[in-house]
Enzyme design. Sequence first.
Site, mmCIF file in Angstrom:
data_model
loop_
_atom_site.group_PDB
_atom_site.id
_atom_site.type_symbol
_atom_site.label_atom_id
_atom_site.label_comp_id
_atom_site.label_asym_id
_atom_site.label_seq_id
_atom_site.Cartn_x
_atom_site.Cartn_y
_atom_site.Cartn_z
ATOM 1 N N LYS A 178 0.830 -1.220 0.000
ATOM 2 C CA LYS A 178 0.000 0.000 0.000
ATOM 3 C C LYS A 178 0.863 1.269 0.000
ATOM 4 C CE LYS A 178 -3.314 -2.987 0.685
ATOM 5 N NZ LYS A 178 -4.576 -3.293 0.070
HETATM 6 C C1 LIG Z 1 -5.538 -4.359 0.801
HETATM 7 C C2 LIG Z 1 -6.978 -4.190 0.693
HETATM 8 C C3 LIG Z 1 -7.862 -4.614 1.697
HETATM 9 C C4 LIG Z 1 -7.444 -5.431 2.885
HETATM 10 O O1 LIG Z 1 -6.382 -4.971 3.599
HETATM 11 P P1 LIG Z 1 -5.449 -5.981 4.431
HETATM 12 O O2 LIG Z 1 -4.625 -5.072 5.259
HETATM 13 O O3 LIG Z 1 -4.651 -6.768 3.437
HETATM 14 O O4 LIG Z 1 -6.335 -6.852 5.245
HETATM 15 C C5 LIG Z 1 -9.207 -4.314 1.558
HETATM 16 N N1 LIG Z 1 -9.673 -3.670 0.477
HETATM 17 C C6 LIG Z 1 -8.869 -3.275 -0.527
HETATM 18 C C7 LIG Z 1 -9.459 -2.550 -1.686
HETATM 19 C C8 LIG Z 1 -7.501 -3.540 -0.464
HETATM 20 O O5 LIG Z 1 -6.716 -3.168 -1.475
#
Ligand SMILES: *Cc1c(COP(=O)(O)O)cnc(C)c1O
Length: 359
Positions: A178
């Site tokens: 991210k």
């Molecule tokens: C990464 C992501 C999640 C979940 O996040 P995690 O930290 O991996 O549990 C949920 N929604 C979207 C759109 C994502 O890209």
Amino acid sequence: MIPVSKPLLGKKEKEAVWRVLESGILAQGPRVAEFEKRFAEYIRVKYAVATSSGTTALHLALLAHGIKKGDEVITTPFTFIASSNAILYCGAKPVFVDIGEDFNINPDLIEKKITKKTKAILPVHLFGYPADMVKIMKIAKKYHLAVIEDCCQAHGASIFGKKVGSFGTGCFSFYPTKNMTTGEGGMITTNNKQIAERAKLLRNHGMKIRYYHDVLGFNFRMTDIAAAIGLEQLKKLEKFNKKRIGNANYLNKNIKTKGIILPKVKIGYRHVFHQYTIRVTPQCPKSREELIRILNDNGIGSAIYYPLPVYHQKPYVRLSCKNRFPVTEKCTREVLSIPVHPSLTKRDLNKIVSVLNNL
Ligand SMILES: *Cc1c(COP(=O)(O)O)cnc(C)c1O
């Protein structure tokens, strides 16, 4: 090889983790409280509640809004599966609405899907581009629905200066791919004191007084180790985002391939380019699969986000979703994400452009 995403961690993060280890407070403690305070300031909301992941942030936010068995939640089928898994965890039913050409939920199709059971709308700001929150908030207000924003790819994205995660209840992820990371981690943002308090209660086994449990809760806590990394990453986030935006602008200006549709940004919208996602249409001289191979042969990573709509994923087949989602179907066939992350060099960018312009 130029990877499609890459976390940027440095000396500051290492030192911060070391200080936590020396302090002996490893689980949720003062670093988490500090991270919540700083993140709330950044999003410009009153409260932030740190969690163990983006998925648990979404789950907790829905629970805090009272979403339960029998309820319906309107969402997009073109996303990472966690967005709608969180709805299933609550026993509620995800009701899918097709996307627009910007990959986000099409707000003009939402009202048709509202029933007596609808309790919330869960838009996703996919790839770092804000969903149309002005229209979505208007609909939510008219029908008294909660809005839970999946901001897991959109730290710092905004509409006319107002950050995503401050329209409804925001849910962020700090997974390593991210825009900023804590390893694993998440955050809920809200201006509603009750929602923040319920999320905090449920995050820690429904416990206000030690070993007295008011409700059935969970362990969705963030560690102080993760929060220490998050505090350092948050200081760098704007620099990272500006680099991503600069890289995307460069790609937008220089890629001239026939049949490749580049990302567009509406006036007033701030796209933070978690991913730079192109569409390889039938007019392109090469198919998407050929393009992936050519990029790979030239040392350029790419990825398809997402190859299968959520309603076609195995845990969703039982919902037997009969509606048609033509834009989602088209996008799953055409999308390709190519590198845009902040550690790209001018040389990397030129290589990507020259490969795409010489197909
Ligand atoms: C990464 C992501 C999640 C979940 O996040 P995690 O930290 O991996 O549990 C949920 N929604 C979207 C759109 C994502 O890209």
